[in-house]
Design an enzyme around this catalytic site. Sequence first.
Site, PDB file in Angstrom:
ATOM      1  N   TRP A   1     -27.972  40.670 -38.551  1.00 39.89           N
ATOM      2  CA  TRP A   1     -27.106  41.511 -37.724  1.00 39.89           C
ATOM      3  C   TRP A   1     -26.355  40.714 -36.660  1.00 39.89           C
ATOM      4  CZ3 TRP A   1     -28.687  40.506 -32.900  1.00 39.89           C
ATOM      5  CH2 TRP A   1     -30.010  40.068 -32.743  1.00 39.89           C
ATOM      6  N   ASN A   2     -26.783  39.479 -36.358  1.00 45.27           N
ATOM      7  CA  ASN A   2     -26.215  38.831 -35.157  1.00 45.27           C
ATOM      8  C   ASN A   2     -24.778  38.357 -35.354  1.00 45.27           C
ATOM      9  OD1 ASN A   2     -27.140  36.800 -36.847  1.00 45.27           O
ATOM     10  ND2 ASN A   2     -27.631  35.415 -35.172  1.00 45.27           N
TER      11      ASN A   2
ATOM     12  N   LYS B   1     -26.599  42.557 -49.353  1.00 45.80           N
ATOM     13  CA  LYS B   1     -27.317  43.527 -48.514  1.00 45.80           C
ATOM     14  C   LYS B   1     -27.172  43.087 -47.056  1.00 45.80           C
ATOM     15  CE  LYS B   1     -31.232  43.766 -46.638  1.00 45.80           C
ATOM     16  NZ  LYS B   1     -30.832  44.440 -45.385  1.00 45.80           N
TER      17      LYS B   1
ATOM     18  N   ALA C   1     -27.552  43.591 -42.822  1.00 49.56           N
ATOM     19  CA  ALA C   1     -28.669  44.049 -41.983  1.00 49.56           C
ATOM     20  C   ALA C   1     -28.553  45.546 -41.709  1.00 49.56           C
ATOM     21  CB  ALA C   1     -28.681  43.264 -40.676  1.00 49.56           C
TER      22      ALA C   1
ATOM     23  N   GLY D   1     -31.540  34.596 -41.887  1.00 46.84           N
ATOM     24  CA  GLY D   1     -32.393  35.477 -41.106  1.00 46.84           C
ATOM     25  C   GLY D   1     -33.595  34.716 -40.591  1.00 46.84           C
ATOM     26  N   SER D   2     -34.671  35.443 -40.384  1.00 47.74           N
ATOM     27  CA  SER D   2     -35.847  34.824 -39.766  1.00 47.74           C
ATOM     28  C   SER D   2     -36.574  33.908 -40.752  1.00 47.74           C
ATOM     29  CB  SER D   2     -36.805  35.919 -39.307  1.00 47.74           C
ATOM     30  OG  SER D   2     -37.249  36.668 -40.423  1.00 47.74           O
TER      31      SER D   2
ATOM     32  N   GLU E   1     -30.867  30.006 -44.491  1.00 50.36           N
ATOM     33  CA  GLU E   1     -30.457  29.575 -43.148  1.00 50.36           C
ATOM     34  C   GLU E   1     -31.335  30.367 -42.193  1.00 50.36           C
ATOM     35  OE1 GLU E   1     -29.355  29.203 -39.870  1.00 50.36           O
ATOM     36  OE2 GLU E   1     -27.485  30.294 -40.223  1.00 50.36           O
ATOM     37  N   LEU E   2     -32.327  29.668 -41.607  1.00 54.56           N
ATOM     38  CA  LEU E   2     -33.403  30.369 -40.906  1.00 54.56           C
ATOM     39  C   LEU E   2     -33.363  30.093 -39.406  1.00 54.56           C
ATOM     40  CD1 LEU E   2     -36.095  29.648 -43.651  1.00 54.56           C
ATOM     41  CD2 LEU E   2     -34.527  31.581 -43.475  1.00 54.56           C
TER      42      LEU E   2
ATOM     43  N   CYS F   1     -28.699  31.585 -34.049  1.00 60.30           N
ATOM     44  CA  CYS F   1     -29.710  30.651 -34.562  1.00 60.30           C
ATOM     45  C   CYS F   1     -29.511  29.244 -34.003  1.00 60.30           C
ATOM     46  CB  CYS F   1     -29.704  30.649 -36.080  1.00 60.30           C
ATOM     47  SG  CYS F   1     -28.090  30.338 -36.766  1.00 60.30           S
TER      48      CYS F   1
ATOM     49  N   GLU G   1     -38.604  30.737 -31.452  1.00 58.44           N
ATOM     50  CA  GLU G   1     -37.168  30.931 -31.277  1.00 58.44           C
ATOM     51  C   GLU G   1     -36.981  32.073 -30.272  1.00 58.44           C
ATOM     52  OE1 GLU G   1     -35.002  32.332 -34.737  1.00 58.44           O
ATOM     53  OE2 GLU G   1     -33.302  31.124 -34.092  1.00 58.44           O
TER      54      GLU G   1
ATOM     55  N   GLU H   1     -23.997  25.598 -45.664  1.00 56.55           N
ATOM     56  CA  GLU H   1     -22.856  26.496 -45.830  1.00 56.55           C
ATOM     57  C   GLU H   1     -21.659  25.863 -45.135  1.00 56.55           C
ATOM     58  OE1 GLU H   1     -24.846  30.780 -46.405  1.00 56.55           O
ATOM     59  OE2 GLU H   1     -24.706  30.174 -44.323  1.00 56.55           O
TER      60      GLU H   1
HETATM   61  P1  ADP Z   1     -34.120  39.488 -37.613  1.00 58.00           P
HETATM   62  O1  ADP Z   1     -35.494  39.371 -37.055  1.00 58.00           O
HETATM   63  O2  ADP Z   1     -33.127  38.629 -36.965  1.00 58.00           O
HETATM   64  O3  ADP Z   1     -33.653  40.893 -37.828  1.00 58.00           O
HETATM   65  P2  ADP Z   1     -34.807  39.348 -40.364  1.00 58.00           P
HETATM   66  O4  ADP Z   1     -35.175  38.137 -41.126  1.00 58.00           O
HETATM   67  O5  ADP Z   1     -35.842  40.398 -40.152  1.00 58.00           O
HETATM   68  O6  ADP Z   1     -34.213  38.814 -39.016  1.00 58.00           O
HETATM   69  O7  ADP Z   1     -33.541  40.052 -41.007  1.00 58.00           O
HETATM   70  C1  ADP Z   1     -32.521  39.366 -41.672  1.00 58.00           C
HETATM   71  C2  ADP Z   1     -32.148  40.121 -42.916  1.00 58.00           C
HETATM   72  O8  ADP Z   1     -33.291  40.140 -43.773  1.00 58.00           O
HETATM   73  C3  ADP Z   1     -31.758  41.566 -42.691  1.00 58.00           C
HETATM   74  O9  ADP Z   1     -30.712  41.895 -43.572  1.00 58.00           O
HETATM   75  C4  ADP Z   1     -33.020  42.305 -43.062  1.00 58.00           C
HETATM   76  O10 ADP Z   1     -32.773  43.611 -43.526  1.00 58.00           O
HETATM   77  C5  ADP Z   1     -33.528  41.475 -44.205  1.00 58.00           C
HETATM   78  N1  ADP Z   1     -34.964  41.624 -44.510  1.00 58.00           N
HETATM   79  C6  ADP Z   1     -35.972  41.906 -43.662  1.00 58.00           C
HETATM   80  N2  ADP Z   1     -37.139  41.956 -44.328  1.00 58.00           N
HETATM   81  C7  ADP Z   1     -36.869  41.716 -45.633  1.00 58.00           C
HETATM   82  C8  ADP Z   1     -37.652  41.641 -46.828  1.00 58.00           C
HETATM   83  N3  ADP Z   1     -38.975  41.826 -46.822  1.00 58.00           N
HETATM   84  N4  ADP Z   1     -37.011  41.370 -47.987  1.00 58.00           N
HETATM   85  C9  ADP Z   1     -35.684  41.175 -48.013  1.00 58.00           C
HETATM   86  N5  ADP Z   1     -34.892  41.223 -46.924  1.00 58.00           N
HETATM   87  C10 ADP Z   1     -35.475  41.502 -45.743  1.00 58.00           C
END
Ligand code: ADP
Length: 487
Positions: free
Chosen positions: A156-157, A180, A182, A233-234, A255-256, A289, A390, A467
């Site tokens: 989402w950021n 997909k 956020a 994401g995370s 990209e974590l 990030c 982080e 990327e």
């Molecule tokens: P943040 O903590 O910054 O929201 P996330 O890693 O939770 O980071 O989210 C990044 C993306 O990963 C979002 O699009 C979220 O919906 C998706 N996401 C979260 N959990 C899962 C999962 N178990 N499988 C696939 N995608 C996921």
Amino acid sequence: MPDLQDADLLRHRPFFSGQWQAGDAPPLAIHNPANGALVGEVETLGAQRVEIAVAAAEAAFSAWRDLPARDRAVLLEKWAALIAEHADDLARIMTQEEGKPLAEAKGEIAGGAAFVKWYAEEARRVYGEIIPSFAGDRRLLVFREPVGVCAAITPWNFPSSMITRKAAPALAAGCPVVLKPAESTPFSALALAELARRAGFPSGVFNVVLGNPAEIGRVFTAHPAVRKLSFTGSTRVGKLLLAQAAGQVQKVTLELGGNAPFIVFDDADLDAAIAGAVAAKFRNAGQVCVAVNRIYVQEKLFGAFVARYAEQIAALKVGDGADPQTQVGPVISARVLERLEGLVQDALHKGAELVTGGHVYPLRGETGGHFFEPTLIARPAPDARLLHEEIFGPLVTVQSFRDEADVIRQANATEYGLASYFYTRDLKRAFTVSGRLQYGMVAVNTPVIASESSPFGGIKASGLGREGSRHGIEDYLEYKTVWLAGL
Ligand code: ADP
């Protein structure tokens, strides 16, 4: 939602097979983090419908792959032009759902369009090789081919540019995309889909699914048509997806998280370093990030740096991103506020000094928004959580260091390896320290670390792959070796 010049950019449904699709799972409500107001609801899909979206992408693959690269490039150029043309509306949508100041949102849209344009150009430069043969009657050729359907999961950021930096190279390479976005920022993604539709991408080439993240992640990693997964994401979710992708040996780009150090050597330009540390920390309220987590200032400059940096931080205007005066917007959720408060309490409990900020901003009570004071914490203990986790918010630490070896050891003492920054006027040091920092990216005398023309990505727990730049398309391509004999 404020009035848009083009109201059709605000879409509420998933998009696949070239059409807006009705949902069959519970809808999702999106709230403005600056004031809690409802931005809107989107319809979502159950797993079976997500599979249908993937099948639509699979059906589109062969025609998309076979389209001459220059024709794919023309569509990407059109998409980039439409994104640029609608930048104001796209930025407004983004600020409503994500909270960042409008000027930053516009910057993100322009950056995203630049990625699409870059890969429109790169599409035509996917060159193969002819390898010198060991025998006169043979030729050895290497072709580059698109991997197939690519799944993308974005955070989402940066609700727009994280999409374009994945979708543009994939589409340029000849891969259909199923995205997909956020849960908290679907509207930016759907607006990009609307513009892709207008640009004229064939049905099934660019698709957006919405729904339960874990469920969609399972479809993406289990469906045999998906040959590549790109995730930002995370680190926690990245590790989970990497493990899931092992099931069918998918190509994966990750990209974590990061834990960026920012080092100021005694010979630095102090004004530039302070300005750099403001920008590299407080963009998007620190929810980046590559945002700075740990500032290290060499002993001679420490006192001056802390005093002047704290003054600038305290003067930052915090508020609703839709207000043109705002420099720091809200954080995305109440959960983030609690996490930040926890990090501050832990650091102070272990003996750190609170220089400025440190609290949930009083605005929260008045408006229902999620605001945290820009915060500086000095001399945290080595085991303070915010040196290791982080931070992802408008909170940063500062400590002093003695010499180069000392600071490099501390800077590298993390599981992460995404972005790092340092300031020096010594050319030799610029090269030696760049060489020793264990990070995918090093910025010397600048807070800017990303552009469409440079490889972006990390090492260690910060991810896999890059990327941007000409390398960013590599992850969407395979090699095919062809032996020609009997010539
Ligand atoms: P943040 O903590 O910054 O929201 P996330 O890693 O939770 O980071 O989210 C990044 C993306 O990963 C979002 O699009 C979220 O919906 C998706 N996401 C979260 N959990 C899962 C999962 N178990 N499988 C696939 N995608 C996921």
